[in-house]
Design an enzyme around this catalytic site. Structure first.
Site, PDB file in Angstrom:
ATOM      1  N   ASP A  59      31.407  77.281  73.913  1.00 44.84           N
ATOM      2  CA  ASP A  59      31.870  75.961  73.478  1.00 44.84           C
ATOM      3  C   ASP A  59      32.438  75.210  74.686  1.00 44.84           C
ATOM      4  OD1 ASP A  59      33.499  73.909  72.254  1.00 44.84           O
ATOM      5  OD2 ASP A  59      33.360  75.093  70.402  1.00 44.84           O
ATOM      6  N   ALA A  81      26.606  68.051  74.839  1.00 45.74           N
ATOM      7  CA  ALA A  81      27.270  68.734  73.730  1.00 45.74           C
ATOM      8  C   ALA A  81      28.171  67.758  72.989  1.00 45.74           C
ATOM      9  CB  ALA A  81      28.096  69.900  74.272  1.00 45.74           C
ATOM     10  N   ALA A  82      27.925  67.580  71.706  1.00 47.11           N
ATOM     11  CA  ALA A  82      28.724  66.624  70.935  1.00 47.11           C
ATOM     12  C   ALA A  82      28.473  66.815  69.453  1.00 47.11           C
ATOM     13  CB  ALA A  82      28.355  65.193  71.322  1.00 47.11           C
ATOM     14  N   THR A  99      35.327  68.270  70.010  1.00 47.74           N
ATOM     15  CA  THR A  99      34.190  68.436  70.938  1.00 47.74           C
ATOM     16  C   THR A  99      34.017  67.214  71.838  1.00 47.74           C
ATOM     17  OG1 THR A  99      33.093  69.816  69.325  1.00 47.74           O
ATOM     18  CG2 THR A  99      31.719  68.920  71.082  1.00 47.74           C
ATOM     19  N   THR A 124      26.765  56.819  73.824  1.00 46.16           N
ATOM     20  CA  THR A 124      26.024  56.127  72.771  1.00 46.16           C
ATOM     21  C   THR A 124      26.327  54.632  72.744  1.00 46.16           C
ATOM     22  OG1 THR A 124      25.938  55.881  70.358  1.00 46.16           O
ATOM     23  CG2 THR A 124      27.914  56.880  71.238  1.00 46.16           C
ATOM     24  N   ASP A 125      25.355  53.861  72.272  1.00 42.35           N
ATOM     25  CA  ASP A 125      25.592  52.413  72.120  1.00 42.35           C
ATOM     26  C   ASP A 125      26.609  52.120  71.008  1.00 42.35           C
ATOM     27  OD1 ASP A 125      24.052  52.912  69.846  1.00 42.35           O
ATOM     28  OD2 ASP A 125      22.497  51.433  70.313  1.00 42.35           O
ATOM     29  N   GLU A 126      26.940  53.140  70.207  1.00 43.10           N
ATOM     30  CA  GLU A 126      27.892  52.905  69.106  1.00 43.10           C
ATOM     31  C   GLU A 126      29.304  52.634  69.603  1.00 43.10           C
ATOM     32  OE1 GLU A 126      27.773  55.246  65.619  1.00 43.10           O
ATOM     33  OE2 GLU A 126      25.601  55.416  65.638  1.00 43.10           O
ATOM     34  N   TYR A 148      33.283  59.049  64.610  1.00 47.51           N
ATOM     35  CA  TYR A 148      32.317  59.502  65.615  1.00 47.51           C
ATOM     36  C   TYR A 148      32.359  58.619  66.857  1.00 47.51           C
ATOM     37  CZ  TYR A 148      27.894  59.519  68.128  1.00 47.51           C
ATOM     38  OH  TYR A 148      26.960  59.508  69.122  1.00 47.51           O
ATOM     39  N   SER A 151      35.443  58.816  68.885  1.00 47.76           N
ATOM     40  CA  SER A 151      35.520  60.052  69.681  1.00 47.76           C
ATOM     41  C   SER A 151      34.662  59.926  70.932  1.00 47.76           C
ATOM     42  CB  SER A 151      35.044  61.250  68.859  1.00 47.76           C
ATOM     43  OG  SER A 151      35.818  61.366  67.693  1.00 47.76           O
ATOM     44  N   LYS A 152      33.458  59.370  70.782  1.00 48.16           N
ATOM     45  CA  LYS A 152      32.596  59.199  71.963  1.00 48.16           C
ATOM     46  C   LYS A 152      33.242  58.221  72.951  1.00 48.16           C
ATOM     47  CE  LYS A 152      29.072  60.777  72.781  1.00 48.16           C
ATOM     48  NZ  LYS A 152      28.803  62.071  73.488  1.00 48.16           N
ATOM     49  N   ASP A 271      26.860  52.045  50.174  1.00 52.10           N
ATOM     50  CA  ASP A 271      26.819  51.908  51.630  1.00 52.10           C
ATOM     51  C   ASP A 271      27.748  52.916  52.320  1.00 52.10           C
ATOM     52  OD1 ASP A 271      26.032  50.888  54.017  1.00 52.10           O
ATOM     53  OD2 ASP A 271      26.686  48.829  53.614  1.00 52.10           O
ATOM     54  N   ARG A 272      27.437  53.205  53.581  1.00 52.78           N
ATOM     55  CA  ARG A 272      28.327  54.010  54.437  1.00 52.78           C
ATOM     56  C   ARG A 272      29.633  53.229  54.622  1.00 52.78           C
ATOM     57  NH1 ARG A 272      25.708  55.402  60.189  1.00 52.78           N
ATOM     58  NH2 ARG A 272      24.907  57.252  59.128  1.00 52.78           N
ATOM     59  N   HIS A 275      30.260  50.630  57.731  1.00 54.05           N
ATOM     60  CA  HIS A 275      28.915  50.667  58.321  1.00 54.05           C
ATOM     61  C   HIS A 275      28.696  49.547  59.347  1.00 54.05           C
ATOM     62  CE1 HIS A 275      24.460  51.568  57.109  1.00 54.05           C
ATOM     63  NE2 HIS A 275      24.668  51.695  58.404  1.00 54.05           N
TER      64      HIS A 275
HETATM   65  O1  DAU Z   1      23.035  54.346  68.102  1.00 53.86           O
HETATM   66  C1  DAU Z   1      23.062  55.651  68.617  1.00 53.86           C
HETATM   67  C2  DAU Z   1      23.492  56.576  67.526  1.00 53.86           C
HETATM   68  O2  DAU Z   1      22.417  56.655  66.610  1.00 53.86           O
HETATM   69  C3  DAU Z   1      23.894  57.962  68.000  1.00 53.86           C
HETATM   70  O3  DAU Z   1      25.020  57.865  68.813  1.00 53.86           O
HETATM   71  C4  DAU Z   1      24.213  58.857  66.813  1.00 53.86           C
HETATM   72  O4  DAU Z   1      24.518  60.145  67.236  1.00 53.86           O
HETATM   73  C5  DAU Z   1      23.023  58.869  65.888  1.00 53.86           C
HETATM   74  O5  DAU Z   1      23.336  59.635  64.748  1.00 53.86           O
HETATM   75  C6  DAU Z   1      22.628  57.460  65.483  1.00 53.86           C
HETATM   76  O6  DAU Z   1      23.648  56.892  64.634  1.00 53.86           O
HETATM   77  P1  DAU Z   1      23.292  56.110  63.285  1.00 53.86           P
HETATM   78  O7  DAU Z   1      24.462  56.180  62.380  1.00 53.86           O
HETATM   79  O8  DAU Z   1      22.721  54.779  63.572  1.00 53.86           O
HETATM   80  O9  DAU Z   1      22.075  57.069  62.765  1.00 53.86           O
HETATM   81  P2  DAU Z   1      21.646  57.558  61.328  1.00 53.86           P
HETATM   82  O10 DAU Z   1      20.312  58.188  61.476  1.00 53.86           O
HETATM   83  O11 DAU Z   1      22.704  58.339  60.638  1.00 53.86           O
HETATM   84  O12 DAU Z   1      21.473  56.201  60.525  1.00 53.86           O
HETATM   85  C7  DAU Z   1      20.598  55.190  60.955  1.00 53.86           C
HETATM   86  C8  DAU Z   1      20.733  54.030  59.968  1.00 53.86           C
HETATM   87  O13 DAU Z   1      20.201  54.450  58.705  1.00 53.86           O
HETATM   88  C9  DAU Z   1      22.172  53.631  59.701  1.00 53.86           C
HETATM   89  O14 DAU Z   1      22.241  52.223  59.521  1.00 53.86           O
HETATM   90  C10 DAU Z   1      22.521  54.330  58.395  1.00 53.86           C
HETATM   91  C11 DAU Z   1      21.181  54.361  57.670  1.00 53.86           C
HETATM   92  N1  DAU Z   1      21.002  55.522  56.774  1.00 53.86           N
HETATM   93  C12 DAU Z   1      21.187  56.773  57.279  1.00 53.86           C
HETATM   94  C13 DAU Z   1      21.047  57.885  56.495  1.00 53.86           C
HETATM   95  C14 DAU Z   1      21.270  59.278  57.043  1.00 53.86           C
HETATM   96  C15 DAU Z   1      20.617  55.346  55.453  1.00 53.86           C
HETATM   97  O15 DAU Z   1      20.406  54.204  54.979  1.00 53.86           O
HETATM   98  N2  DAU Z   1      20.477  56.453  54.652  1.00 53.86           N
HETATM   99  C16 DAU Z   1      20.703  57.714  55.115  1.00 53.86           C
HETATM  100  O16 DAU Z   1      20.596  58.677  54.306  1.00 53.86           O
END
Ligand code: DAU
Length: 334
Positions: A59, A81-82, A99, A124-126, A148, A151-152, A271-272, A275
């Site tokens: 780790d 690693a993340a 981590t 990440t761009d996030e 997330y 943390s990054k 929604d997340r 989001h």
């Molecule tokens: O932008 C870079 C990032 O991209 C990385 O730093 C992250 O590690 C990586 O996980 C990714 O983050 P996102 O949150 O954008 O990726 P995710 O695949 O989880 O989701 C992409 C988009 O899709 C986001 O707007 C949420 C949506 N989504 C995701 C999932 C898993 C859904 O609508 N339904 C889902 O079940």
């Protein structure tokens, strides 16, 4: 030359190691990986027997594991690693802080104690947060909005502070949404493809009009290598795909690629939380180093769908046990 790659059994880390093995045969590779749920030795089956490759289970938060991996010395450290999944960070933030922040700190301390020519932090761009309009530059303020991305961002700030305070030879890359083979099936594209292959529905968060910029994992790995070799120490480089798409657009393409219909297979779910609506970065600085993404998005996505169709033996075992418990926890209430 010897490089320490951390998190090399994960999605982007393993693509980077495959790239190094193929295109930099002079480089010895040490892979330090904690083998958490998203790590998979099968991602590196093609090079497991390569005499220039050594695996160390450990780790990055553990200084002794880092010391073992560095051994008699390395020329560079590339930190993949993340903990990376936003939805998991909303359920359980602590592992992300450990981590992504503490692990980075442990590596930076190791860098302080030794002569290592380069340290590259894969970010990440996030970290720029939600981008309503325009594009984030490397100098844009960090406005992370999820556990997330916070943390990054914490990791990035540590890296930059160690540059200022101790003059360490660091670099940061900030990549956009990455897709391609060997991605753990919790992220949008592999989750949806594998659900659709199995004739299951796909959960679209909210209105599905959120925008992500898609980058093929092999282009991402090449971008990181380019920055490692040619980047200016102390600098940050955005690595974007240049393919902004709404989640609904992606969903339609995946449905078409898997021969399923929107009406029968899409479930609009809650929604997340918090989001981010849109990410957008300018990659002009990385382009100036000579890197460009090469894989055209539609072609890359088709090839990715085909890969998951042809590699059921890779992903099917992953969609059981821990994954099912997570899926239930993440989606049952939505
Ligand atoms: O932008 C870079 C990032 O991209 C990385 O730093 C992250 O590690 C990586 O996980 C990714 O983050 P996102 O949150 O954008 O990726 P995710 O695949 O989880 O989701 C992409 C988009 O899709 C986001 O707007 C949420 C949506 N989504 C995701 C999932 C898993 C859904 O609508 N339904 C889902 O079940």
């Amino acid at each position: 030359m010897r490089y320490l790659v951390t998190g090399g059994l994960g999605f982007i880390g393993s693509a980077f190691i495959r790239l190094l093995a193929a295109e930099r045969p002079e480089v010895e590779i040490v892979n330090l990986d904690a083998m958490t749920y998203a790590a998979n030795p099968a991602n590196l089956a093609s090079i497991a027997e390569n005499p220039r490759y050594r695996f160390v289970k450990g780790d990055i938060t553990d200084p002794a594991a880092v010391t073992t991996a560095i051994g008699e010395g390395v020329d560079a450290i590339v930190n993949f690693a993340a903990e990376t999944h936003v939805d998991r960070s909303i359920l359980d933030p602590e592992a992300f802080l450990r981590t992504d922040i503490l692990g980075t700190h442990t590596l930076l301390e190791a860098l302080r104690e030794r002569r290592i020519a380069r340290y590259l932090q894969v970010s990440t761009d996030e970290v720029y947060g939600d981008v309503e309009s325009g594009e984030s530059l490397e100098s844009s303020p960090l406005r992370p909005r999820s556990p997330y991305s916070a943390s990054k961002a914490g990791g990035d700030l540590q890296v930059l502070a160690y540059r200022t305070t101790y003059g360490l030879p660091v670099l940061i890359t900030r990549g956009s949404n990455t897709y391609g083979p060997y991605q753990y099936p919790e992220k949008l594209i592999p989750l949806f493809v594998t659900n659709l292959i199995d004739d299951q529905s796909v959960p679209v968060y909210g209105d599905g009009l959120q925008i992500r910029d898609w980058l093929h994992v092999e282009d991402h790995a090449r971008g990181i290598l380019c920055v490692l070799e040619r980047g200016e120490l102390g600098e940050v480089y955005n690595i974007g795909g240049g393919n902004p798409r709404t989640n609904l657009d992606i969903t339609h393409r995946l449905l078409a690629g898997c021969g399923r219909s929107f009406e029968s297979h899409v479930r609009h779910v809650a929604d997340r939380e918090g989001h981010d609506r849109r990410y957008a970065i300018s990659s002009a600085k990385a382009h100036a180093l000579g890197w460009r993404p090469e894989i055209e998005f539609e072609r890359g996505l088709e090839a990715t769908i085909a890969w998951y169709r042809e590699h059921e033996s890779w992903w099917r075992p992953l969609k059981s046990g821990e994954f099912l418990a997570y899926y239930q926890r993440q989606y049952a209430h939505r």
